[in-house]
Design a protein around this motif. Sequence first.
Motif, PDB file in Angstrom:
ATOM      1  N   LYS A  61       0.813  -1.219   0.000  1.00 21.98           N
ATOM      2  CA  LYS A  61       0.000   0.000   0.000  1.00 21.98           C
ATOM      3  C   LYS A  61       0.842   1.262   0.000  1.00 21.98           C
ATOM      4  CE  LYS A  61      -4.472  -1.068   2.127  1.00 21.98           C
ATOM      5  NZ  LYS A  61      -5.402  -0.692   3.205  1.00 21.98           N
ATOM      6  N   ARG A  81      -4.145   3.656   0.029  1.00 16.99           N
ATOM      7  CA  ARG A  81      -2.954   3.350  -0.753  1.00 16.99           C
ATOM      8  C   ARG A  81      -2.296   4.657  -1.205  1.00 16.99           C
ATOM      9  NH1 ARG A  81      -4.667  -1.911  -4.386  1.00 16.99           N
ATOM     10  NH2 ARG A  81      -5.974  -2.904  -2.789  1.00 16.99           N
ATOM     11  N   SER A 241     -10.929   2.345  -8.147  1.00 15.99           N
ATOM     12  CA  SER A 241     -10.249   1.056  -8.080  1.00 15.99           C
ATOM     13  C   SER A 241      -8.766   1.290  -8.327  1.00 15.99           C
ATOM     14  CB  SER A 241     -10.807   0.071  -9.117  1.00 15.99           C
ATOM     15  OG  SER A 241     -10.466   0.485 -10.429  1.00 15.99           O
ATOM     16  N   HIS A 242      -7.957   0.437  -7.707  1.00 17.40           N
ATOM     17  CA  HIS A 242      -6.511   0.530  -7.893  1.00 17.40           C
ATOM     18  C   HIS A 242      -5.967  -0.865  -8.158  1.00 17.40           C
ATOM     19  CE1 HIS A 242      -2.250   0.788  -6.456  1.00 17.40           C
ATOM     20  NE2 HIS A 242      -2.292   1.829  -7.266  1.00 17.40           N
ATOM     21  N   ASN A 243      -5.338  -1.028  -9.314  1.00 13.46           N
ATOM     22  CA  ASN A 243      -4.807  -2.337  -9.716  1.00 13.46           C
ATOM     23  C   ASN A 243      -5.867  -3.425  -9.639  1.00 13.46           C
ATOM     24  OD1 ASN A 243      -2.279  -1.270 -10.256  1.00 13.46           O
ATOM     25  ND2 ASN A 243      -1.460  -1.753  -8.234  1.00 13.46           N
ATOM     26  N   GLY A 244      -7.060  -3.081 -10.088  1.00 16.74           N
ATOM     27  CA  GLY A 244      -8.136  -4.059 -10.195  1.00 16.74           C
ATOM     28  C   GLY A 244      -8.976  -4.271  -8.958  1.00 16.74           C
ATOM     29  N   GLU A 245      -8.650  -3.596  -7.855  1.00 13.37           N
ATOM     30  CA  GLU A 245      -9.408  -3.764  -6.610  1.00 13.37           C
ATOM     31  C   GLU A 245     -10.156  -2.479  -6.281  1.00 13.37           C
ATOM     32  OE1 GLU A 245      -8.715  -4.810  -1.860  1.00 13.37           O
ATOM     33  OE2 GLU A 245      -7.051  -4.966  -3.292  1.00 13.37           O
ATOM     34  N   VAL A 247     -11.457   0.165  -4.011  1.00 13.15           N
ATOM     35  CA  VAL A 247     -10.955   0.512  -2.684  1.00 13.15           C
ATOM     36  C   VAL A 247     -11.831   1.510  -1.941  1.00 13.15           C
ATOM     37  CG1 VAL A 247      -8.571  -0.039  -3.239  1.00 13.15           C
ATOM     38  CG2 VAL A 247      -9.417   2.268  -3.706  1.00 13.15           C
ATOM     39  N   ASP A 298     -14.506  -3.069 -14.885  1.00 16.44           N
ATOM     40  CA  ASP A 298     -13.832  -2.851 -13.604  1.00 16.44           C
ATOM     41  C   ASP A 298     -14.870  -2.643 -12.507  1.00 16.44           C
ATOM     42  OD1 ASP A 298     -11.068  -1.857 -12.287  1.00 16.44           O
ATOM     43  OD2 ASP A 298     -12.704  -0.581 -11.610  1.00 16.44           O
ATOM     44  N   GLY A 299     -14.531  -3.098 -11.297  1.00 18.43           N
ATOM     45  CA  GLY A 299     -15.474  -3.025 -10.193  1.00 18.43           C
ATOM     46  C   GLY A 299     -15.913  -1.625  -9.831  1.00 18.43           C
TER      47      GLY A 299
END
Length: 413
Positions: A61, A81, A241-245, A247, A298-299
């Motif tokens: 992070k 992050r 989202s960051h790198n696919g997650e 947040v 993307d989520g």
Amino acid sequence: MDPQTLTELLDVAVLDRLDRIDDLTGDELAKSSALRKEGYSAEVTAALLTQARLRQEAAAKLGPFADDMLFTRDGLAQATRLPVAAHHARRLIGHSPEDSAGDAAEDAAFRIADLGCGIGADSVAFAGMGAQVTAVDADEVTAAIAAFNLRHLPDASVEHARAEDVDLDGFDALWFDPARRTIGKADKRGSTARITDPEAFSPSLSWVIDQALGAKAAGVKLGPALDHDLVPDEAEAQWVSHNGEVVEVCLYFGAARQRPGRAALVMGERTLLVHEDDLPTEDEAGIGELGKYLLEPDGAIVRAGLVAALCGPLQARRVHPKIAYLTTDVAPSGPASAGVTAYEVVDVLPAKIPSLRKELVSRGIGSVVIKKRGADIVPDQVRRQLKLPKGEKATLVFTRLGDKHVVLLTQPV
């Protein structure tokens, strides 16, 4: 961590031992025994080993900053992050992504209150961009840890106080991160239990929004499951989202707001910003037959309710009006492709387990990644039921095409 243990941990000699923790070899028990032989109490020994583990976990992070910080387990779980914190700082201080961090220092009087600062990740970004930061946290141990983590930043100070008790006059921007977990109550995974009622947040969401509406500029960090109905008309709600997650979702007010309404920001190797103004005029625009490719948005885009906004740029259509999958006959390209993961559709298979297993075995498939939307299944349970022999790997997507439940056999593009 209790206040007494933290006080002992903050001793210069103990902190020095933490910085040299890699000198120890062996498993946790061996390291613990070595520290006890050096004269450290059981509590300090446990704290040293816990901090060492948390620093390793925090690197994902916070990068190299983690090696010089202290944490609590919950504080790290909720910490922003570093790239996302930098984004928050640009929004509140009024910078575009192209501006250099040094430019913010020209306005040394710019003051930000970080209310609910946690271990101080956002405050690090605010102060790093030249703002004068007053970081506040209601938990005594957390506030002390934030003070330690911000000790190298002369324009950052930390107060142990409730956000509701802080005089907010005179600040140029307010940043809120209300506590959304119940201290002392753990969930099944051992983490502090989440609070689902926004009025039970600390401070409550209604109080936070009232303060944000009256501020020159304000941002409110919340969990990405936030109900759209709770977004005020005056705010911009940006799911990130960051790198696919996924947040967070942040509500921006005043000068920090760029466009009112819902938006999604995809951060990673490529960046994509989607806004509700990009949605097609018809609610069900772009629904059609399954094409050569299945696109998984993307989520952050899904959470923001902006899946249909990708149809035009990607020459895509939705497979179902209530399911967040897109399909297209051309491989996704261009800026909007940063917002999807693409799979080539190999075949449409039956959803019944016996028939599905027969089809997979006949194709030599023995390992599957299972995805689902619009299907009432438990992936791990399905994987056990299939009992596949060794073979090739494939991705199965359980979903609906019209009123029919199907399984799409796919391969990642």
